[in-house]
Design a protein around this motif. Sequence first.
Motif, PDB file in Angstrom:
ATOM      1  N   PRO A 119       0.804  -1.230   0.000  1.00 53.14           N
ATOM      2  CA  PRO A 119       0.000   0.000   0.000  1.00 53.14           C
ATOM      3  C   PRO A 119       0.837   1.281   0.000  1.00 53.14           C
ATOM      4  O   PRO A 119       0.476   2.252  -0.651  1.00 53.14           O
ATOM      5  N   HIS A 120       1.972   1.264   0.725  1.00 53.99           N
ATOM      6  CA  HIS A 120       2.731   2.510   0.818  1.00 53.99           C
ATOM      7  C   HIS A 120       3.568   2.787  -0.431  1.00 53.99           C
ATOM      8  O   HIS A 120       4.161   3.844  -0.557  1.00 53.99           O
TER       9      HIS A 120
ATOM     10  N   ALA B 101       1.669   5.537  -3.671  1.00 57.43           N
ATOM     11  CA  ALA B 101       1.829   6.978  -3.841  1.00 57.43           C
ATOM     12  C   ALA B 101       3.082   7.288  -4.664  1.00 57.43           C
ATOM     13  O   ALA B 101       3.079   8.204  -5.484  1.00 57.43           O
TER      14      ALA B 101
ATOM     15  N   ARG C 132      -4.739   9.902  -3.422  1.00 56.18           N
ATOM     16  CA  ARG C 132      -6.171   9.713  -3.204  1.00 56.18           C
ATOM     17  C   ARG C 132      -6.695  10.537  -2.037  1.00 56.18           C
ATOM     18  O   ARG C 132      -5.938  10.997  -1.180  1.00 56.18           O
TER      19      ARG C 132
ATOM     20  N   THR D 238       6.759  11.265  -0.574  1.00 56.53           N
ATOM     21  CA  THR D 238       7.294  10.438  -1.660  1.00 56.53           C
ATOM     22  C   THR D 238       8.453  11.133  -2.372  1.00 56.53           C
ATOM     23  O   THR D 238       9.185  10.499  -3.114  1.00 56.53           O
TER      24      THR D 238
ATOM     25  N   ILE E 193       1.404  15.589  -3.554  1.00 57.15           N
ATOM     26  CA  ILE E 193       2.151  14.416  -4.027  1.00 57.15           C
ATOM     27  C   ILE E 193       2.590  14.639  -5.476  1.00 57.15           C
ATOM     28  O   ILE E 193       3.521  14.010  -5.945  1.00 57.15           O
TER      29      ILE E 193
END
Lengths: 365, 258, 291
Positions: free
Chosen positions: B72-73, B76, B82, B105, B168
């Motif tokens: 999941p990480h 990004a 999101r 990120t 992001i």
Amino acid sequence: MRIVFKTTYEADIRLFKHGAQGFWYALLLIVAIAAPFILGDFLTGEATNVLIWAICGMGLMLLVGQSGQASLGHAAFMAIGAYSCVLLESAGVPFILALPLGGIITGIAGGLFAMPVTRLHGIYLAIATLAVSVMMEDVIVLAEPLTGGVNGLMAADIEIFGINFNRYGNASGLYWLILAIAILIVLAYRNIQRSPLGRAFAAVRDSEISAQAMGINVARTKAMAFAISTFMTGIGGALMGHFAGVFNQETFNLVISINLLLMIVIGGLGTIHGAFLGAVVIGFLPQAIAFARDGLGHLFHFDSIAIPGLETGIFGTILILFILFEPLGIYGRWVKIRTYFELFPFARRDMFRRQKSYLKTERIR
Amino acid sequence: MSLLELKNVTLKFGGLTAVNDVSFAVEEGEVFALVGPNGAGKSTIFNMISRFYTPYSGDILFEGRSILGKAPHEIAGLGIARTFQNIELFEQASVLQNMLVGRYTHRRSNFLTELLFTPFVRREEHRHREAVEKAIDFLDLQPYREKLIAGLPYGVRKVVEMGRALAIQPKLLLLDEPASGLSVEETQDVAFWIEDIKKVMGITVLMVEHDMHLVSSVCDRVLALADGKKLALGTPREVQTDPRVVEAYLGSDTEEAA
Amino acid sequence: MDLLQLLISGLANGCVYGLIALGFVLIYKATEAVNFAQGDFMMLGAFLTLTFANSNELGLPFWLACILAVAVMAVVGYLVEALLIRRMFGESQIAIVILTISLGIVLRFLAGVIWGHEPQSLQSPLAGKEVRIGSLVLGFDDMTIIIVTLLLTLGLYLFFARTKIGLAMQAASQNQLAAYYMGIPVKRVHALVWALAGGVAAIAGILFAAKGTIDPSTGLLGIKASAAAIIGGFGSLPGALLGGLIIGLVEPLSSRYVAAGVSQIMPYLILLIVLIVRPHGLLSQVRAKKV
């Protein structure tokens, strides 16, 4: 009320918000440096003790206040720091290297402990760490060949470049040394707070799901928080071992773990100030109680020794009153007082009225 | 090559099939909406793209590569940002700090340089701040920059969450019900922003939305879902008039008779 | 046979841990608060029974002493909630943890002032009586502990699962605001739960005192009981008993088959292993959040 004109991004990055703040902290530093000249050897020793507690407290504060992971077992990591530092010294490593090495060993131990338990939250983590603290006491006793068991270890005098920092022979020297270390830890703490890692800690604390969506590896960040936290606490533990001179498993028992957590909550969770203010309370309160008891005993001619454990009883009562009337800790109270004077005479009574919040279950993750 | 492609994705929770054999592709530069009644599987699709859920079968491709092997990480970092249906901000941090987390990120420093706060870290901080200030200016968040999230009204939080996602600097932006709970005026702002996100910033948008006015005014294509199944795909107008969609929303005569 | 003997006494010990853990879980289940003074409640309950029952003190009949102790501890639990915990409404969980730890310190101090620090024993009608089956000796005290614990756990489980007030207690912890709106008197419900936990602690205290001596530091048994509650899955009543039994059995077995020094560590080692494998305990009460 001071108005700060922020004209560059640097205004939010630098250590002090404005010049006057820098001035006050400089003044505080001068007072702290000058303290041994005023206090005398006994009180200087007590102040040194408070600084050591503050160093350990900053370690725990980083974990609890910044990354939101509660630990009821940090004394175990103080022990690792103390034993590894002193054992390194007895193997011939000079103190100036043994101290950071002891911290690093503790940090690695903390990180390794954290890795399998990063999925734990709240009370589960608190009791898992409590278990570590309880186990550490027994492990120290069992590992007698290394740790000396119940007889403990003796820490040699701290010596750096030929200067001896004996607690009794050179009380102010030891105080200044530990003050310098405390300041270095404060700087490291502040640097983390204002950099991406510190923000990642806050993100993990407030919403793990959202932190993941922002690209933060939650497990690694939590383990990192543990490692840095235990590094600081390990340094504090090593200093406490040296300050005590002789230490065994009792020096770092569960009570110390619990006191450390009490300390940072009383001081004010989430702030460096909180660690120092809490350390002052934990360091001086038992002394103050004993002092007051003796004073009253003399005054009213009664034998105060008749009640065993009176200090702890009063200590507990004061803690209860504290948490009831100021759940934000001493630093929270200080901010209120300061704001009152800054706004004088316009401060309103209900400015700090607590926002009523309704508890929702933590059993949904 | 499509920017995002779902191929025959199915997800089951126990016995319940939440998403049933859904395929669609989002092209670069478009605004794509998922619509459908509650429980249709829209948010579940988002959560699969975020890798919170793993599909039972099928594949999800981003820029032609499967993302099912990612954690999941790591999503990004690929350029997918999101927002959440029920707002997941960092409550005890300021708006500015929340948005700076969005820059994670782009972090190039490591914990050692940060511990020492080297000049490099300082320069990086300025760079991050500049990027965040752009998002703040874009969304008119200046008055709230230093406010704690915990005290902000709902509408502002929604915007902050969008700003954090924009920080992001993603290629694909997933918006989960960007207008839910907002007033008419606030919804209009959102419509303008989505237009600009697409045209000025060149970011592709995939959104879940119930407000059909918003959907028809900003979206290029719409996918209607019901009970985890694909109903209709086309322009907002085509989908709105599709008899199967009308049926799913209003219920069919046969169902009422039964 | 020897092993069986060991297991029975381990089970009885485990039941006492389980009963204290039950108190932890009761409060947590209904209020989300963690009462670190639960072990000290148990210690107080034991001392109260001792004061009521022992011939050199009040010398009341044993059954009456038990009922009185349970009643007094229920009142103590109620008052702690009404006077202390209620004021912390809406504060963070950690503040309540600190409050209850401090409360434990004060309670141990008060017990020391009232009853002294010398170990004392309860004159229990159960002590010394036993049944022999072959070479197996079943103490009345052990058997009573096991039976009472099982009945109490079952009763509480049914109370939460079946009765209206029990369900209201659970609802109040899941979402206080929603519970208010549904007409649940959240404050009264909380106070009742604390009273209940006080009563359960008193029963645990009586059973503990029936087996051995007590002194103020007996309250520190709460630490081991908290480990038991976590092993079982904090929030699960059968889990609390299960955790207690695991610890109760592991202690004597490890001291016998591994080494005496290790038996101290074993409960906590098991706790860590359980948490690594199942982060929310054996009977997990945690569900995934929907986003």
